[in-house]
Design an enzyme around this catalytic site. Structure first.
Site: not given
Ligand code: ADP
Ligand code: CIR
Length: 366
Positions: A122, A230, A234, A278, A280, A287, A318, A323
């Protein structure tokens, strides 16, 4: 009001060494700003002031914030991303010459003896002509969704994309009910209710939920665009398989299509690359992750050991729901390279392949 906030920041500075934003706040620089810029910068720090345990502690609220408040953000970026202050970012999707890339350029997990995995890449994008989510009004959120609803018509009409848009906005022609929304969250397609995230709430990013929120999903469900999380957008590709190039290449060509839709102009910074809420995520906004079962490294039912091994490899762990969610019952975790800034897109995806090779070797040795 401003004086109260400054006093709070000063107190946090003394007590919260890990809150990057308060640590990087320089009252002398702040004093040089106009009143309007003072309140803009304080708004960026609100999440870190209200949540002293923040790691980053700030979000950009306007596409130009990183450049307008460079003396602040360059410090924040240097500290979080462990790069020199003033480091510049370059975007590059070409895998050619990337360190660790197999000779034929194919990042195939089958070569590591792994079965098909759920792979996802993403990236965040924000539209140039709207405030970032932390400063959007309800009307901005609705207008942005309307603009995207029109843009998605172009994708829906294309044979390689098709699909549909799902909206959480009451009254929107594509509105879906709670059960459909929950089904999309459970299928890892749609994002969770942002109201439950105290950082996003304090930043103003979760405001007006669920207005202006939704997602486009291609006919084969492999290409998805979130609206109103966010970041404004995305954009992601997701697929079960072993060849990481499949999702990476598809994302690049889909992004090119989206970026060429009339009326859509994304925010970029000449020095920092892709602009994200963010810090980060700044630079690539990318990601790249896989869901992989590590039953031995998670034998105690937690991700503690997997995290201890993954961190020095530059990998984040994660839970299976994203997350701040728990690991799967069979020890499945979400692994992704932590770096997003001063690294290219091609390096990120190669880092995931190399990292999984190392982590899988540790799992097999355990
Ligand atoms: P982001 O990846 O956008 O930072 P999250 O960690 O919250 O946000 O993940 C968002 C969604 O994407 C969640 O439902 C997570 O389980 C899903 N996800 C992330 N990576 C994978 C993957 N490799 N396969 C399937 N689902 C995924
Ligand atoms: C922090 O400052 O710890 C939170 N705002 C989370 C930072 C991580 N960034 C994110 O999830 N995109």
């Amino acid at each position: 009001m401003t004086a109260d906030l400054i006093a709070k920041i000063e107190t946090l500075k003394a007590t919260r060494p890990n809150n990057i934003a308060v640590q990087c706040f320089d009252p002398v620089y702040f004093g040089t700003l106009s009143n309007a810029h003072k309140s803009r910068l304080l708004k960026c720090l609100n999440s870190g002031i209200e949540n002293p345990d923040s790691e980053m502690g700030c979000y950009a609220c306007q596409p130009s914030d990183y450049d307008d408040f460079k003396p602040f953000f360059s410090k924040v970026l240097a500290r979080y991303h462990k790069v020199p202050e003033g480091a510049r970012h370059t975007n590059d999707w070409s895998l050619k010459g990337v360190d660790g890339l197999p000779e034929d350029g194919v990042l195939d997990f089958a070569r590591l003896g792994l079965p098909a995995l759920s792979m996802r890449v993403r990236t965040g994008r924000n539209l140039k002509d709207f405030p970032l989510p932390g400063s959007m009004t309800k009307d901005d959120r609705i207008r942005l969704e309307e603009k995207m609803t029109t843009a998605f018509k172009t994708l829906i009409a294309m044979p390689d994309y098709g699909g549909r848009y799902y909206s959480l906005t009451p009254g929107h022609p594509c509105f879906i009910d709670d059960a459909t929304y929950q089904g999309l969250v459970d299928a890892h397609i749609m994002f969770k209710n942002m109201d439950s995230d105290r950082f996003l709430t304090a930043a103003g990013i979760a405001a007006d939920w669920p207005y202006g929120r939704g997602c486009y999903v291609s006919a084969d469900k492999g290409f998805i665009i979130w609206v109103g999380e966010e970041d404004h957008l995305r954009i992601m590709c997701m697929q079960h398989g072993t060849v990481l190039n499949d999702v990476f290449d598809r994302l690049k060509s889909a992004l090119d299509v989206v970026e060429n839709i009339e009326g859509l102009e994304f925010a970029y910074s000449a020095d920092y690359g892709v602009v994200t809420s963010c810090p980060t995520n700044l630079g690539t906004g990318m990601r790249a992750s896989v869901h992989i079962a590590l039953p031995k490294l998670t034998a105690d039912g937690t991700d503690t050991r997997a995290k201890a091994i993954a961190k020095p490899l530059g990998l984040s762990v994660r839970g299976v729901g994203g997350e701040h969610t728990p690991i799967g019952a069979d020890g499945t975790v979400d692994i992704s390279p932590a770096a997003r800034f001063c690294i290219t897109e091609a390096e990120i995806v190669t880092a995931l392949y190399k990292g999984i090779a190392l982590l899988n070797a540790k799992e097999n040795q355990s």
